[in-house]
Design an enzyme around this catalytic site. Structure first.
Site, mmCIF file in Angstrom:
data_model
loop_
_atom_site.group_PDB
_atom_site.id
_atom_site.type_symbol
_atom_site.label_atom_id
_atom_site.label_comp_id
_atom_site.label_asym_id
_atom_site.label_seq_id
_atom_site.Cartn_x
_atom_site.Cartn_y
_atom_site.Cartn_z
ATOM 1 N N TRP A 174 0.848 -1.193 0.000
ATOM 2 C CA TRP A 174 0.000 0.000 0.000
ATOM 3 C C TRP A 174 0.892 1.255 0.000
ATOM 4 O O TRP A 174 1.887 1.311 0.723
ATOM 5 C CB TRP A 174 -0.892 -0.038 1.249
ATOM 6 C CG TRP A 174 -1.738 1.169 1.437
ATOM 7 C CD1 TRP A 174 -2.501 1.798 0.496
ATOM 8 C CD2 TRP A 174 -1.915 1.910 2.649
ATOM 9 N NE1 TRP A 174 -3.147 2.875 1.053
ATOM 10 C CE2 TRP A 174 -2.804 2.961 2.374
ATOM 11 C CE3 TRP A 174 -1.414 1.773 3.948
ATOM 12 C CZ2 TRP A 174 -3.198 3.885 3.337
ATOM 13 C CZ3 TRP A 174 -1.812 2.678 4.908
ATOM 14 C CH2 TRP A 174 -2.697 3.717 4.605
ATOM 15 N N LYS A 225 -13.004 0.341 6.503
ATOM 16 C CA LYS A 225 -13.735 -0.314 5.406
ATOM 17 C C LYS A 225 -14.843 -1.219 5.937
ATOM 18 O O LYS A 225 -15.961 -1.177 5.444
ATOM 19 C CB LYS A 225 -12.803 -1.140 4.520
ATOM 20 C CG LYS A 225 -11.375 -0.667 4.458
ATOM 21 C CD LYS A 225 -11.157 0.489 3.524
ATOM 22 C CE LYS A 225 -9.768 1.056 3.763
ATOM 23 N NZ LYS A 225 -9.325 2.008 2.790
ATOM 24 N N ASP A 284 -0.826 -6.011 9.170
ATOM 25 C CA ASP A 284 -1.751 -4.903 8.902
ATOM 26 C C ASP A 284 -3.027 -5.525 8.344
ATOM 27 O O ASP A 284 -3.001 -6.155 7.281
ATOM 28 C CB ASP A 284 -1.128 -3.946 7.878
ATOM 29 C CG ASP A 284 -2.054 -2.754 7.588
ATOM 30 O OD1 ASP A 284 -3.067 -2.595 8.298
ATOM 31 O OD2 ASP A 284 -1.754 -1.987 6.646
HETATM 32 C C1 LMR Z 1 -6.565 3.017 -0.443
HETATM 33 O O1 LMR Z 1 -5.617 2.247 -0.510
HETATM 34 O O2 LMR Z 1 -7.074 3.541 -1.464
HETATM 35 C C2 LMR Z 1 -7.181 3.324 0.885
HETATM 36 O O3 LMR Z 1 -6.550 2.604 1.878
HETATM 37 C C3 LMR Z 1 -7.269 4.776 1.160
HETATM 38 C C4 LMR Z 1 -5.962 5.402 1.486
HETATM 39 O O4 LMR Z 1 -5.888 6.081 2.511
HETATM 40 O O5 LMR Z 1 -5.010 5.271 0.720
#
Ligand code: LMR
Length: 395
Positions: free
Chosen positions: A130, A246, A211
């Site tokens: 992420w 979420k 996570d």
């Molecule tokens: C995402 O990956 O789009 C979400 O987790 C929102 C974010 O804060 O990035």
């Protein structure tokens, strides 16, 4: 003083959201930021959340401070959700829980805590991971290394490469794992792979850091936590960062939890004093509302059943969209069957950044440059449009 500051590029996810909002084309489609959307393209407040809020409005009798750890009832309920309600670890005295401002707050405070454990901590993150993991963890001063994870060829986990890379980690290094619904790839470890990773972590003296931001949105609440629970049973120490954004739809309420499992009660007590002091030094204490909502839902059987039913519906909708998209692409002669194998809100389409840009400019379809799409942004209505546009840019 401020004249030396240079403008930074936009955040790849939040910047895209802004671009989408500024786009005046009525047909625009948002497959960018990871928020759940219903068939009408709305991100609704969940029914159980509304009911819990009504109850809180009537019953809440103080706005006094809640302290750095947050509400104990919320922490207990979240531990039950993550580890299983009857898990003996919860009352073992080894588990420290902090209510945090979202999953981001949990990740950042985990990083601050790890810094206190050792000034030279290295954390291994999946490649890819992420987009905000590296700023959150690296920003606290942790060294970041990457392990192979997703194979663009197979569209699945490259498990051999992952294990080979993790063999390079040194005792005391931290390994960040996505509990379920890997963001951005949607490719998850199966339970045998979780076991193999657990064995490696134990053998090499590595610290697992899980996570989990999408529990319930992959295969269901318990199945999505199966890897985490397996780990928790077998390792002496563990860190968990959880998000309620979420699965409770509480995005803007910034609701999350950080859990630290220590090897024994004495170490847990010392660690807790360090963690809560670090929290006090960062934001003092978390906001209350979202966690009060979650606690209300999880501790009331009727609200909980209501919430679980709605969450299940959301998950089925996402799975259905994955299937529909694959079918639609197959009608164009294109094989996207991997999308139906993946889980959670995200998948890569596997197209180039130029093609992503072309989709945005020529077709008003928005996704992250990496070609990560938020599957929940698809709908029965827009899938044919997305499929046509995708076919056009691929050709
Ligand atoms: C995402 O990956 O789009 C979400 O987790 C929102 C974010 O804060 O990035």
């Amino acid at each position: 003083m401020f004249e030396h500051l240079k403008a930074l590029p936009q955040d790849p996810i939040l910047g895209l959201l802004q671009l989408f909002r500024n786009d005046s084309r009525p047909e625009k489609i948002d497959l960018g930021v990871g928020v759940y959307k219903d068939a009408q393209g709305n991100t609704p407040v969940m029914n159980a959340v509304k009911l819990a809020e009504q109850r809180l409005l009537e019953q809440e009798d103080t706005k006094a401070y809640i302290g750095p750890a947050g509400a104990a009832g919320f922490g207990r309920a979240m531990a039950g959700l993550l580890l299983g309600d009857s898990n003996p670890l919860i009352d073992s005295g080894r588990l420290t829980i902090a209510q945090t401002p979202g999953g981001c707050g949990a990740l950042r405070m985990a990083a601050e805590f790890l810094k206190l454990c050792s000034a030279d901590t290295t954390v291994w993150v999946s490649n890819p991971t992420w987009g905000n993991h590296i700023p959150l963890l690296g920003g606290a001063g942790l060294n970041i290394k990457q392990y192979s994870y997703y194979s663009k060829e197979t569209h699945g986990v490259d498990f051999d490469a992952m294990m080979e890379d993790l063999q390079q980690a040194k005792a005391g290094d931290v390994v960040l794992l996505h509990g379920c619904c890997h963001n951005p790839s949607g490719a998850d470890l199966n339970i045998e792979q979780w076991q193999a990773v657990t064995n490696l972590l134990v053998d090499k003296g590595l610290l697992p850091f899980v996570d989990i931001a999408y529990q319930g949105l992959g295969l269901g609440l318990d199945k999505d936590a199966a890897g985490l629970r397996l780990l928790a049973e077998q390792v002496p120490e563990l860190i968990i960062a959880a998000s309620c954004s979420k699965n409770f739809g509480l995005y803007r309420e910034r609701t999350g939890a950080l859990m630290v499992l220590s090897a024994n009660e004495a170490q847990a007590a010392n660690g807790a004093s360090q963690l809560f002091s670090a929290i006090r030094g960062h934001y003092s204490m978390p906001p209350s509302h979202g966690a009060a909502v979650v606690e209300t839902i999880l501790t009331d059987s009727e609200l909980r059943a209501n919430w679980e039913a709605e969450l299940t519906e959301m998950t089925h909708r996402i799975l259905g969209l994955r299937e529909q998209f694959v079918t639609e692409m197959a009608q164009h002669g294109l094989d996207f069957s991997f999308i139906a194998q993946q889980r959670g809100m995200f998948s890569f389409l596997g197209i180039t950044p130029e093609q992503v840009l072309q989709l945005r400019n020529e077709h008003a379809i928005y996704m992250i440059d990496s070609s990560r799409v938020n599957v929940a942004g698809l709908s029965t209505e827009n899938i044919p449009t997305v499929a046509n546009a995708l076919k056009a840019v691929i050709k």
